[in-house]
Write a protein that holds these residues in place. Structure first.
Motif, short mmCIF file in Angstrom:
data_model
loop_
_atom_site.label_atom_id
_atom_site.label_comp_id
_atom_site.label_asym_id
_atom_site.label_seq_id
_atom_site.Cartn_x
_atom_site.Cartn_y
_atom_site.Cartn_z
N PRO A 293 0.83 -1.30 -0.02
CA PRO A 293 -0.03 -0.16 -0.01
C PRO A 293 0.76 1.22 -0.09
N LEU A 294 2.08 1.19 0.45
CA LEU A 294 3.05 2.30 0.29
C LEU A 294 3.82 2.51 -0.76
N ASP A 295 3.90 1.61 -1.71
CA ASP A 295 4.85 1.51 -2.51
C ASP A 295 4.80 2.84 -3.52
N GLN A 296 5.93 3.59 -3.59
CA GLN A 296 5.53 4.83 -4.39
C GLN A 296 5.91 4.82 -5.85
N THR A 297 6.08 3.71 -6.43
CA THR A 297 6.24 3.74 -7.90
C THR A 297 4.80 3.90 -8.69
N PHE A 298 5.06 5.03 -9.50
CA PHE A 298 3.71 5.18 -10.29
C PHE A 298 3.48 4.64 -11.51
N GLY A 299 2.49 4.14 -11.84
CA GLY A 299 2.22 3.56 -12.98
C GLY A 299 1.05 2.62 -13.19
N GLY A 300 0.95 2.09 -14.14
CA GLY A 300 -0.40 1.07 -14.59
C GLY A 300 -0.16 0.69 -16.02
N SER A 301 -1.52 0.03 -16.43
CA SER A 301 -1.54 -0.56 -17.90
C SER A 301 -2.60 -0.41 -18.49
N PHE A 302 -2.64 -0.29 -19.86
CA PHE A 302 -3.92 -0.33 -20.52
C PHE A 302 -4.02 -1.53 -21.61
N LEU A 303 -5.19 -2.03 -22.06
CA LEU A 303 -5.59 -2.82 -22.85
C LEU A 303 -6.81 -2.59 -23.55
N TYR A 304 -6.62 -2.55 -24.72
CA TYR A 304 -7.86 -2.08 -25.68
C TYR A 304 -8.13 -2.98 -26.69
N HIS A 305 -9.46 -3.39 -27.08
CA HIS A 305 -9.79 -4.16 -28.43
C HIS A 305 -10.29 -3.14 -29.29
N MET A 306 -9.68 -3.29 -30.33
CA MET A 306 -9.94 -2.32 -31.55
C MET A 306 -10.65 -3.32 -32.70
N ALA A 307 -11.52 -2.78 -33.23
CA ALA A 307 -11.99 -3.58 -34.39
C ALA A 307 -11.15 -3.62 -35.77
N PRO A 308 -11.06 -4.78 -36.38
CA PRO A 308 -11.84 -5.91 -36.35
C PRO A 308 -10.95 -7.01 -35.41
N ASN A 309 -9.83 -6.81 -35.18
CA ASN A 309 -8.86 -7.83 -34.41
C ASN A 309 -7.76 -7.43 -33.94
N THR A 310 -7.90 -6.50 -33.42
CA THR A 310 -6.58 -5.88 -32.85
C THR A 310 -6.86 -5.28 -31.30
N ILE A 311 -5.58 -5.76 -30.68
CA ILE A 311 -5.60 -5.51 -29.19
C ILE A 311 -4.30 -4.55 -29.18
N LEU A 312 -4.45 -3.31 -28.47
CA LEU A 312 -3.51 -2.35 -27.88
C LEU A 312 -3.35 -2.64 -26.68
N ILE A 313 -2.10 -2.83 -26.13
CA ILE A 313 -1.62 -3.03 -24.92
C ILE A 313 -0.29 -2.19 -24.63
N GLY A 314 -0.29 -1.92 -23.15
CA GLY A 314 0.76 -0.83 -22.83
C GLY A 314 0.97 -0.78 -21.52
N PHE A 315 2.25 -0.17 -21.06
CA PHE A 315 2.66 -0.18 -19.71
C PHE A 315 3.25 1.18 -19.34
N VAL A 316 2.66 2.06 -18.54
CA VAL A 316 3.27 3.31 -18.27
C VAL A 316 4.03 3.19 -17.10
N ILE A 317 5.09 3.47 -16.76
CA ILE A 317 5.90 3.78 -15.44
C ILE A 317 6.23 5.07 -15.37
N GLY A 318 5.96 5.74 -14.10
CA GLY A 318 6.40 7.10 -13.95
C GLY A 318 7.83 7.15 -13.91
N LEU A 319 8.86 8.00 -14.62
CA LEU A 319 10.24 8.35 -14.67
C LEU A 319 10.61 8.67 -13.07
N ASP A 320 9.65 9.02 -12.21
CA ASP A 320 9.98 9.48 -10.67
C ASP A 320 10.39 8.40 -10.07
#
Length: 618
Positions: A293-320
């Motif tokens: 709960p006190l981990d200070q690393t900022f960041g998260g992920s995304f996953l998007y389904h786009m027609a007709p058959n594509t998934i866009l995935i990514g990971f963002v990490i704060g450089l601080d």
């Protein structure tokens, strides 16, 4: 397209050899096929020879959403007022869009203002996948907890938004700009900001080409071109090299917090069409970045389904982040093995990879926007909303506001409009269009950013406190809190010595869901002419840091891990000493090294035009 670059001026303005050089050059390559020239003077004379110059009313550096929106809005105003101005948009990528990377769930608010009828167009923009389902998960190593949408900040709700490829949208905008007879030139890198005698910006110079690694001109050498303008808009994206220069020269960051950044690493996957759920949006926090709960690393992920058959995935990490052993690329690779992620990728194939930094400082880190002779727009200024995980809409809006501020000022002196006179009046002093600053401060962009202005800094207290504060700010405070959470130091200074941490042992890639870096790098289409000076340079005043191996000795060489293209490595010589090697040809132009390097010892400059990644679906 390039014939317009030469033909817009009377023949007397350019030598015949220059016109042939421009028309015969191919902007989609680093001009390696230029005509061989015989040199009769010394190398130094060639490198310092006079450059040809082209005048414009407005020069825009960067053909991203902000730059193209500014150009299009300027031309719209010219058509409405029946008074034209000359506009040039310069892009360092091989094609418009080839260096563009973003998530991207796109909010069409600004596009609705730029093209109110876009939904009825025969050649409508590539916005085809409307968001249908929005999910937000907190991940543990093996499980997950879904956070109800009602608890999330309203800015995270995606009703009415679209899942898109931003570089496809930018390509569409580029085509629209050219239809309007805006001059858009890809494959030419702005390497130098030009100033007049009083220090005002008067344009840029493109990079010389045909210089070997030894710094000497080759047979293919061509001097760069000067593009001079009454107003120059910098729309280079986050951490643009010219933008950083003008911010420093004009002290535009005085009185604001240091900009903080994140590194976004992304893949595009093709999956069987029957498995695709067009319109599905999923974001995650927690594992693998936050373990408590006190981990200070900022960041998260995304996953998007786009027609007709594509998934866009990514990971963002704060450089601080503080731990020098964190490897953003490898965190991304192991994240894909989580059951809530891998189930979407089963049976699919990774077809594209890329990375780019993004501004995360928000409202408190926006610099002064104007200076004599120009302005900053889009992510060059830092309008991304990291809580909303969106910045394309604010970038487009900033370009429009800049255009609406510039246009009336530029047409006041009708006899000196460049499209009519083919010259800039030498007696006209470059103006500072402060109306742009006022326009942005009164726009919905500032309202939106102010509402979440303290959220990122709250994560410096820890993962759970940051999440709690963000929810409270979004639902209760709504930007009206009378305090400011300070962020006094840049990202490079946040890294702590390696002896305070244990080295992270990452799992080996399996070749199915996760991949080694060089395999993925090939999917980015990255290419540079090998025989050119490295565009990643050690700053003269920081050479001692490299010579003393301080980065390796104190921080375990974090540049080996934070670079998402394997540019930096330490190789052992015959004496057993480890020395820094810079593989500049691998660079995907993410700009991370200029931000996170200890003491910021790297200066990011542009390579020959058209070098770098060649994204198609990012």
């Amino acid at each position: 397209m390039l014939s317009r670059f030469a033909s817009r001026l009377p023949a007397s303005r350019l030598s015949s050899s220059s016109i042939r050089s421009i028309v015969n050059s191919n902007p989609l390559k680093p001009r390696l096929n230029a005509s061989i020239r015989a040199f009769s003077s010394e190398d130094d004379d060639l490198l310092s020879s006079e450059r040809e110059a082209m005048p414009y009313d407005v020069l825009i550096v960067g053909a991203g959403p902000a730059g193209l929106a500014a150009a299009i809005r300027l031309k719209q105003l010219a058509i409405e007022k029946e008074k034209d101005i000359s506009i040039c948009v310069l892009e360092k990528g091989a094609e418009v869009g080839s260096h563009i990377l973003s998530g991207n769930v796109f909010e069409p608010r600004a596009l609705d203002e730029l093209f109110p009828d876009w939904r009825e167009m025969d050649d409508r923009p590539p916005l085809d996948t409307l968001v249908k389902e929005d999910k937000f998960l907190a991940l543990t190593e093996t499980g997950s907890l879904e956070i109800p949408n009602i608890l999330l900040p309203s800015q995270l709700h995606n009703d009415g938004n679209y899942i898109i490829s931003l570089n496809q949208l930018v390509r569409w905008m580029g085509a629209k700009a050219e239809e309007m007879e805006i001059e858009v030139f890809a494959g030419f890198a702005a390497s130098e900001v030009l100033y007049d005698e009083e220090g005002a910006v008067k344009g840029i110079a493109t990079r010389d080409v045909g210089i070997g690694k030894d710094g000497k001109p080759k047979a293919t050498f061509e001097r760069g071109m000067e593009l001079r303008a009454r107003q120059t808009l910098f729309a280079e994206g986050a951490r643009g090299s010219c933008s950083e220069e003008v911010m420093e020269k004009f002290n535009l960051r005085d009185g604001v917090q240091p900009q903080t950044f994140g590194i976004g690493v992304k893949e595009v996957w093709e999956i069987p069409e029957e498995k695709c759920k067009p319109g599905f949006v999923q974001h995650t926090l927690g594992w693998p970045l936050q373990h408590g709960p006190l981990d200070q690393t900022f960041g998260g992920s995304f996953l998007y389904h786009m027609a007709p058959n594509t998934i866009l995935i990514g990971f963002v990490i704060g450089l601080d982040y503080e731990n020098p052993y964190i490897n953003p690329y490898r965190e991304f690779q192991r994240w894909k093995h989580h059951p809530e992620i891998s189930k979407h990728l089963e049976g699919g194939e990774c077809v594209s990879y890329g990375a780019r930094v993004l501004n995360e400082g928000g409202y408190h880190a926006i610099p002064k926007l104007t200076f004599p002779g120009g302005a900053l727009i889009g992510c060059s200024a830092g309008f991304l909303n990291s809580v909303k995980i969106k910045g394309s809409h604010t970038a487009i809006k900033s370009g429009m506001v800049a255009a609406e501020a510039l246009y009336p000022k530029l047409v006041e002196m009708e006899e000196f409009i460049c499209c009519e006179t083919y010259e800039i009046n030498e007696e006209e002093k470059p103006q500072e269009i402060t109306e742009y600053q006022t326009g942005m401060e009164e726009s919905w962009v500032y309202d939106e950013l102010k509402e979440v202005r303290n959220c990122h800094a709250a994560f410096h207290w820890g993962f759970l406190p940051g999440l709690a504060y963000s929810g409270f700010a979004a639902h209760v405070l709504k930007g009206k809190e009378p305090w400011t959470l300070e962020n006094p130091t840049p990202d490079s200074a946040k890294t702590k010595p390696a002896d305070q941490y244990e080295e992270i042992v990452y799992p080996k890639p399996d070749g199915i869901f996760s991949f080694d870096l060089l395999t993925n790098l090939a999917r980015s289409g990255t290419a540079h002419n090998d025989d050119q000076p490295a565009h990643l340079r050690i700053k003269t005043d920081k050479q001692s840091i490299v010579d003393s191996n301080e980065s390796l000795k104190t921080y375990a060489g974090p540049e080996q891990r934070f670079c998402p293209a394997g540019v930096y490595e330490y190789l052992e010589d015959e004496k057993g000493d480890k020395n820094l090697v810079i593989n500049a040809q691998n660079c995907v132009h993410c700009k991370c090294c200029s931000i996170k390097m200890p003491h910021e010892y790297i200066k990011w400059t542009v390579p020959e035009g058209a070098g770098g990644p060649n994204y198609a679906m990012m």
